[in-house]
Enzyme design. Structure first.
Site, short mmCIF file in Angstrom:
data_model
loop_
_atom_site.label_atom_id
_atom_site.label_comp_id
_atom_site.label_asym_id
_atom_site.label_seq_id
_atom_site.Cartn_x
_atom_site.Cartn_y
_atom_site.Cartn_z
N GLY A 81 0.83 -1.21 0.00
CA GLY A 81 0.00 0.00 0.00
C GLY A 81 0.86 1.26 0.00
O GLY A 81 0.50 2.26 0.62
N SER A 110 1.45 3.15 -2.51
CA SER A 110 1.09 4.09 -3.59
C SER A 110 0.45 5.37 -3.09
O SER A 110 0.55 6.40 -3.74
CB SER A 110 0.15 3.39 -4.58
OG SER A 110 -0.86 2.68 -3.90
N ARG A 111 -0.22 5.30 -1.93
CA ARG A 111 -0.98 6.49 -1.48
C ARG A 111 -0.90 6.64 0.04
O ARG A 111 -0.49 5.73 0.75
CB ARG A 111 -2.45 6.35 -1.91
CG ARG A 111 -2.64 6.46 -3.40
CD ARG A 111 -4.09 6.46 -3.82
NE ARG A 111 -4.71 5.15 -3.74
CZ ARG A 111 -5.78 4.85 -3.00
NH1 ARG A 111 -6.36 5.78 -2.28
NH2 ARG A 111 -6.29 3.63 -2.99
N ASP A 165 -2.15 -7.91 -5.22
CA ASP A 165 -3.17 -7.89 -4.17
C ASP A 165 -2.58 -8.61 -2.95
O ASP A 165 -2.27 -9.81 -3.02
CB ASP A 165 -4.42 -8.64 -4.69
CG ASP A 165 -5.51 -8.77 -3.65
OD1 ASP A 165 -5.28 -8.43 -2.47
OD2 ASP A 165 -6.61 -9.23 -4.03
N VAL A 166 -2.42 -7.89 -1.84
CA VAL A 166 -1.74 -8.47 -0.67
C VAL A 166 -2.51 -9.65 -0.06
O VAL A 166 -1.94 -10.42 0.72
CB VAL A 166 -1.48 -7.43 0.44
CG1 VAL A 166 -0.38 -6.48 0.05
CG2 VAL A 166 -2.76 -6.69 0.84
N SER A 173 -4.64 0.13 14.02
CA SER A 173 -5.45 1.34 14.15
C SER A 173 -5.96 1.44 15.57
O SER A 173 -6.17 0.42 16.25
CB SER A 173 -6.66 1.26 13.20
OG SER A 173 -7.56 2.33 13.48
N TYR A 194 -13.87 -3.30 10.36
CA TYR A 194 -12.55 -2.64 10.42
C TYR A 194 -11.93 -2.80 11.81
O TYR A 194 -10.76 -3.17 11.95
CB TYR A 194 -12.72 -1.17 10.06
CG TYR A 194 -11.41 -0.42 9.94
CD1 TYR A 194 -10.55 -0.63 8.86
CD2 TYR A 194 -11.03 0.52 10.90
CE1 TYR A 194 -9.35 0.07 8.75
CE2 TYR A 194 -9.84 1.22 10.79
CZ TYR A 194 -9.00 0.99 9.71
OH TYR A 194 -7.81 1.69 9.61
N LYS A 252 -8.46 -4.81 12.72
CA LYS A 252 -7.27 -4.16 13.28
C LYS A 252 -6.91 -4.75 14.65
O LYS A 252 -5.73 -4.81 15.02
CB LYS A 252 -7.45 -2.65 13.33
CG LYS A 252 -7.52 -2.01 11.94
CD LYS A 252 -6.25 -2.26 11.13
CE LYS A 252 -6.24 -1.52 9.80
NZ LYS A 252 -4.98 -1.71 9.05
N ILE A 296 -6.24 10.07 10.42
CA ILE A 296 -5.17 10.69 9.63
C ILE A 296 -5.77 11.14 8.31
O ILE A 296 -6.56 10.39 7.69
CB ILE A 296 -4.03 9.67 9.35
CG1 ILE A 296 -3.50 9.04 10.65
CG2 ILE A 296 -2.91 10.32 8.55
CD1 ILE A 296 -2.80 9.98 11.61
P1 NAP Z 1 -5.42 4.97 1.67
O1 NAP Z 1 -4.96 6.37 1.49
O2 NAP Z 1 -6.82 4.61 1.37
O3 NAP Z 1 -4.42 4.02 0.82
C1 NAP Z 1 -4.66 2.64 0.84
C2 NAP Z 1 -3.47 1.94 0.23
O4 NAP Z 1 -3.67 0.52 0.35
C3 NAP Z 1 -3.29 2.24 -1.25
O5 NAP Z 1 -1.90 2.30 -1.51
C4 NAP Z 1 -3.92 1.02 -1.93
O6 NAP Z 1 -3.38 0.71 -3.21
C5 NAP Z 1 -3.52 -0.07 -0.94
N1 NAP Z 1 -4.35 -1.27 -1.01
C6 NAP Z 1 -5.67 -1.41 -0.73
N2 NAP Z 1 -6.06 -2.70 -0.92
C7 NAP Z 1 -4.95 -3.37 -1.33
C8 NAP Z 1 -4.71 -4.71 -1.69
N3 NAP Z 1 -5.68 -5.63 -1.67
N4 NAP Z 1 -3.45 -5.07 -2.05
C9 NAP Z 1 -2.44 -4.15 -2.09
N5 NAP Z 1 -2.63 -2.84 -1.77
C10 NAP Z 1 -3.86 -2.47 -1.39
O7 NAP Z 1 -5.16 4.47 3.18
P2 NAP Z 1 -4.29 5.12 4.36
O8 NAP Z 1 -5.14 6.07 5.07
O9 NAP Z 1 -2.97 5.52 3.84
O10 NAP Z 1 -4.13 3.84 5.32
C11 NAP Z 1 -2.93 3.07 5.36
C12 NAP Z 1 -3.02 2.08 6.49
O11 NAP Z 1 -3.18 2.78 7.72
C13 NAP Z 1 -4.22 1.13 6.40
O12 NAP Z 1 -3.84 -0.14 6.87
C14 NAP Z 1 -5.23 1.76 7.31
O13 NAP Z 1 -6.17 0.83 7.79
C15 NAP Z 1 -4.33 2.31 8.39
N6 NAP Z 1 -4.95 3.40 9.14
C16 NAP Z 1 -5.35 4.56 8.53
C17 NAP Z 1 -5.96 5.56 9.28
C18 NAP Z 1 -6.42 6.87 8.69
O14 NAP Z 1 -7.08 7.63 9.42
N7 NAP Z 1 -6.12 7.17 7.44
C19 NAP Z 1 -6.15 5.36 10.65
C20 NAP Z 1 -5.74 4.18 11.24
C21 NAP Z 1 -5.14 3.20 10.49
P3 NAP Z 1 -3.96 1.42 -4.57
O15 NAP Z 1 -3.40 2.83 -4.54
O16 NAP Z 1 -3.40 0.60 -5.68
O17 NAP Z 1 -5.45 1.40 -4.45
#
Ligand code: NAP
Length: 251
Positions: A15, A17-18, A66-67, A145, A158, A162, A190
């Site tokens: 993940g 990429s973003r 796909d992970v 999380s 979710y 987690k 975040i």
């Molecule tokens: P995000 O901006 O939605 O980015 C999700 C990333 O996961 C993207 O790079 C996406 O790839 C990749 N992804 C999704 N499904 C996948 C799969 N099946 N195989 C490989 N890659 C996959 O999410 P984020 O906010 O950065 O979150 C990152 C991590 O932090 C996650 O585990 C999330 O649960 C955790 N987290 C986030 C928050 C928050 O508030 N944002 C809070 C707590 C925990 P593509 O770009 O190709 O779609």
């Protein structure tokens, strides 16, 4: 931690990429790591992360997989090893979320979230750990999380996924020591694509609840992940680090 802390060590970031994963790739690149950037569908975003890492002077490459698919992950790892070498550090940041009331929740949604977040942590970790143990050194950080530690009425899948990541990470740490350190990071809210569209009133109340009176940014998480991967955290394993501006501690 030094500017060249990672001295050419290879990090695979799922993940990457973003969002949080991209920021982790950038901070690793800035500290001297080589970076393998995993994504599932957004190749343009993955290439943008690669470009950013290269601007920072690091070797970087994107790898689609796909992970949650063991065959896809095995193929990706073979390709990573062939083109960049063995993985020294793994960060599992790939994840998905769902938010719905319990009366709208179905088993398909539950399984989709569990598949990416739980299988998608288990599969990459299991795919790299033997190599790390054999080589006598490895560092793994799994993105959990705060939702895995607190009740979330509209995030049952979710939150479950987690909590599972936290338990899995801790047991991995017990199983893979002393060669491999495994830790978790539990972000609060975040600002990323994942949280876009959150009700602004809820965002304002989360900002107010946090001791630090602001909303978290991907770099807040990335810096903690980089610390846990570094030699500075050499006696830290099996821990979940909450990074949420103190909000979890509020009554
Ligand atoms: P995000 O901006 O939605 O980015 C999700 C990333 O996961 C993207 O790079 C996406 O790839 C990749 N992804 C999704 N499904 C996948 C799969 N099946 N195989 C490989 N890659 C996959 O999410 P984020 O906010 O950065 O979150 C990152 C991590 O932090 C996650 O585990 C999330 O649960 C955790 N987290 C986030 C928050 C928050 O508030 N944002 C809070 C707590 C925990 P593509 O770009 O190709 O779609």
């Amino acid at each position: 931690m030094t500017e060249n802390e990672f001295n050419g060590r290879l990090a695979l970031v799922t993940g990457g990429s973003r969002g949080i994963g991209r920021s982790i790739c950038e901070r690793l690149a800035a500290r001297g790591a080589r970076v393998a950037v995993n994504y599932v569908s957004d190749e343009v975003a993955a290439n943008a992360t690669v470009d950013r890492c290269r601007e920072l002077g690091a070797e970087a490459q994107a790898f689609g997989a796909d992970v949650a698919d063991p065959v896809a992950v095995a193929n990706m790892l073979a390709y990573v090893r062939e083109s960049m070498g063995p993985v020294d550090m793994l960060v599992t940041s790939a994840g998905v979320v769902s938010a719905e009331d319990h009366d709208k929740l179905d088993i398909e949604t539950f399984q989709r979230v569990m598949r990416v977040n739980v299988d998608g942590t288990f599969i990459p970790v299991m795919a790299v750990k033997d190599d790390m143990i054999r080589r006598g050194d490895g560092r793994i950080v799994c993105l959990a999380s705060v939702a895995g530690m607190r009740a979330r009425a509209r995030m049952i899948p979710y939150s479950t996924s987690k909590a599972a990541v936290i338990g899995m990470m801790r047991s991995f740490a017990a199983a893979f020591g002393p060669q491999v350190r495994v830790n978790g990071v539990a972000p609060g809210f975040i600002e990323t694509d994942m949280t876009q569209g959150t009700d602004p009133r809820l965002v304002a109340s989360m900002r107010e609840d946090a001791f630090l009176k602001r909303i978290g940014q991907p770099i807040d998480i990335a810096e903690t992940v980089v610390f846990l991967l570094s030699d500075a955290a050499g006696f830290v394993s099996g821990q979940t680090w909450v990074v949420d501006g103190g909000r979890i501690t509020t009554p």
